[in-house]
Scaffold this active site. Structure first.
Site, PDB file in Angstrom:
ATOM      1  N   PHE A 125       0.814  -1.040  -0.064  1.00  0.00           N
ATOM      2  CA  PHE A 125       0.233   0.275   0.390  1.00  0.00           C
ATOM      3  C   PHE A 125       0.863   1.406   0.222  1.00  0.00           C
ATOM      4  CE2 PHE A 125      -2.955   3.078   1.128  1.00  0.00           C
ATOM      5  CZ  PHE A 125      -4.726   3.321   0.936  1.00  0.00           C
ATOM      6  N   ASP A 195       2.170  -4.238   8.987  1.00  0.00           N
ATOM      7  CA  ASP A 195       0.945  -3.214   8.634  1.00  0.00           C
ATOM      8  C   ASP A 195       0.079  -4.445   9.010  1.00  0.00           C
ATOM      9  OD1 ASP A 195      -0.505  -1.712   7.965  1.00  0.00           O
ATOM     10  OD2 ASP A 195       0.307  -0.424   6.657  1.00  0.00           O
ATOM     11  N   TYR A 220     -10.591   1.478  10.137  1.00  0.00           N
ATOM     12  CA  TYR A 220     -11.852   1.797   9.901  1.00  0.00           C
ATOM     13  C   TYR A 220     -12.051   0.278   8.532  1.00  0.00           C
ATOM     14  CZ  TYR A 220      -8.151   4.829   6.811  1.00  0.00           C
ATOM     15  OH  TYR A 220      -7.619   4.077   6.202  1.00  0.00           O
ATOM     16  N   LYS A 221     -11.506  -0.169   8.729  1.00  0.00           N
ATOM     17  CA  LYS A 221     -11.911  -1.793   7.778  1.00  0.00           C
ATOM     18  C   LYS A 221     -12.605  -2.341   8.274  1.00  0.00           C
ATOM     19  CE  LYS A 221      -7.954  -0.343   4.822  1.00  0.00           C
ATOM     20  NZ  LYS A 221      -6.393   0.083   4.993  1.00  0.00           N
ATOM     21  N   ARG A 367     -11.322  -6.203  -6.224  1.00  0.00           N
ATOM     22  CA  ARG A 367     -11.608  -6.912  -4.967  1.00  0.00           C
ATOM     23  C   ARG A 367     -12.609  -6.751  -4.278  1.00  0.00           C
ATOM     24  NH1 ARG A 367      -7.997  -3.461  -1.072  1.00  0.00           N
ATOM     25  NH2 ARG A 367      -9.679  -1.610  -1.438  1.00  0.00           N
TER      26      ARG A 367
HETATM   27  C1  LIG Z   1      -5.958   1.568   4.471  1.00  0.00           C
HETATM   28  C2  LIG Z   1      -4.571   1.514   4.863  1.00  0.00           C
HETATM   29  C3  LIG Z   1      -3.338   2.796   5.648  1.00  0.00           C
HETATM   30  C4  LIG Z   1      -3.934   3.405   5.221  1.00  0.00           C
HETATM   31  O1  LIG Z   1      -3.708   4.510   5.902  1.00  0.00           O
HETATM   32  P1  LIG Z   1      -4.294   5.591   6.403  1.00  0.00           P
HETATM   33  O2  LIG Z   1      -2.829   6.835   7.278  1.00  0.00           O
HETATM   34  O3  LIG Z   1      -4.969   5.680   7.559  1.00  0.00           O
HETATM   35  O4  LIG Z   1      -4.894   7.257   5.466  1.00  0.00           O
HETATM   36  C5  LIG Z   1      -3.025   2.630   4.916  1.00  0.00           C
HETATM   37  N1  LIG Z   1      -1.497   0.914   5.078  1.00  0.00           N
HETATM   38  C6  LIG Z   1      -2.126  -0.082   4.602  1.00  0.00           C
HETATM   39  C7  LIG Z   1      -1.753  -1.315   4.308  1.00  0.00           C
HETATM   40  C8  LIG Z   1      -3.462  -0.120   4.086  1.00  0.00           C
HETATM   41  O5  LIG Z   1      -4.535  -0.516   3.737  1.00  0.00           O
END
Ligand SMILES: *Cc1c(COP(=O)(O)O)cnc(C)c1O
Length: 408
Positions: A125, A195, A220-221, A367
């Site tokens: 990500f 992460d 939030y996921k 997805r």
């Molecule tokens: C959703 C997600 C993020 C989100 O980062 P924010 O700082 O909360 O916007 C970061 N890393 C991964 C792997 C994600 O899936």
């Protein structure tokens, strides 16, 4: 091929079926995007209203003490800890995933003076890679290096200070071997940062047992904390005693924030990773969603997640133009299914028009997230049928499905 009636029988025997009542979902929608933004728990609006109208509106500043606002980042951290296999004092809720990664990655570099390389997954990500660039950019001589996450070993030399990897890949849904990789990284003298954005609430996570040094994750996921809800960070207990310092040394991480002293003295423990006043409205929404998680049996969640993803894969794998990208092996799969299709974007838009909400990640991945607390086998069967119809009818070719919004 399994029938819809057989799926209904599986739903009738589903030990998690009653959790559907804990969520508000619009009629006519099959929601397969809970891996991006979880659904709304039924109790969240009331909890947020109470914090706004009673704790804030009526009690005003007294709520910092009387309603426990000051303690809230720790209290929520203690409640998330069991969901990621951490000890209660190893976790705190604050800021966002990106900001928290900035903090723990800088702390990791400080724990490994003389080493200056950060390894990351080239397909991660991107915010994680951007933050690694930002952190190494501040340290003269430091660099971030992108590698294949399956084989970080070849790059694990005496220069590597830390490795940052996603436990579950946001695009493919691949689940990595957390204990195995952590052990190999640490054997090379580096620190391991996980992460867990796509694994918390989706697959079993055992941070402490895996020996992870640091972790970050969002709420939030799969945790259904609401849009932009606060993230969390984990620091292994062995790093908390003397404790590395993080760079965002704001007053909430100070040993005595209300002494208003000019010099910074970090709190003992996980609190030194705090920076600022907590976003209490976001934390209130998260609090309500954790009430639901506390009742959910994690083994049952994993078993249903695998059953739903198995079911979806079996129903769509032979469709024209579709390639299943997510690993078939259970121990390598998160809680989503990624399908490659040359016209993935308009196909997903055509599905959304039918009420089947998934999403698209460039260049060609569709997805679909599977959230065991509010999805049924029958819905998965229906979603697969919609996908088959969209592909067979060619309705995705309508030009309105090719217009792109800002968020995909
Ligand atoms: C959703 C997600 C993020 C989100 O980062 P924010 O700082 O909360 O916007 C970061 N890393 C991964 C792997 C994600 O899936």
């Amino acid at each position: 091929m399994i029938t819809r009636e057989e799926c209904a029988a599986l739903d009738a025997a589903d030990p998690l079926a009653a959790f559907r009542e804990d969520f508000t979902l619009p009629p006519g929608v099959i929601y397969l995007d809970g891996n991006s933004l979880g659904a709304l728990p039924v109790r969240t609006p009331e909890r947020v209203r109470a914090v706004v109208e009673e704790e804030w509106g009526r009690e005003l500043i007294r709520s910092w003490n009387d309603a426990g606002w000051f303690e809230q980042p720790y209290r929520l951290g203690r409640r998330i800890a069991p969901l990621v296999g951490a000890a209660p004092e190893e976790l705190v809720v604050c800021d966002t995933t990106s900001v928290n990664l900035f903090k723990v990655l800088t702390a990791a570099l400080r724990l490994r003076p003389g080493r200056s390389t950060v390894l990351g997954d080239g397909a991660a990500f991107p915010t994680d890679l951007y933050i690694a660039e930002g952190v190494t950019g501040m340290v003269p001589g430091a660099r971030s290096l992108l590698v294949d996450p399956a084989e970080p070993d070849a790059h694990l030399d005496g220069e590597v200070a830390a490795v940052v990897l996603s436990h579950v890949d946001y695009r493919t849904g691949e689940l990595l071997d957390m204990p195995g990789i952590t052990a190999r990284v640490q054997a090379a003298g580096a620190l391991m940062i996980w992460d867990v954005c796509h694994s918390v609430g989706a697959v079993p996570v055992e941070l402490t047992a895996s020996g992870a040094d640091f972790a970050v994750g969002c709420t939030y996921k799969y945790l259904n904390g609401g849009p932009g809800s606060p993230a969390f960070l984990y620091v292994a207990e062995r790093h908390l005693a003397a404790g590395p310092l993080q760079p965002l040394s704001g007053w909430f991480g100070h040993a005595r924030p209300f002494a208003f002293e000019p010099g910074y003295e970090p709190k003992a423990g996980i609190g030194r990773f705090l920076t600022s006043s907590p976003s209490l409205l976001g934390q209130a929404a998260l609090e309500a969603s954790l009430d639901v998680w506390e009742r959910a049996d994690r083994a049952a969640v994993r078993a249903k997640s695998l059953a739903l993803t198995d079911l979806f894969i079996s129903l769509v794998e032979d469709l024209d133009g579709i390639e299943v990208v997510t690993p078939r092996e259970h121990d390598r799969r998160g809680s989503q299914v990624a399908l490659r299709h040359a016209d993935g974007y308009p196909v997903v838009q055509a599905l959304i028009a039918r009420g089947v909400i998934g999403d698209f990640r460039a260049p060609d991945l569709m997805r679909f997230g599977f959230t065991p607390l509010y999805l049924s086998h029958t819905e998965v069967w229906d979603a697969a049928r919609h996908l088959a119809e969209v592909l067979e009818s060619g309705e995705w070719k309508d030009e309105r499905f090719s217009r792109r919004g800002e968020v995909t």
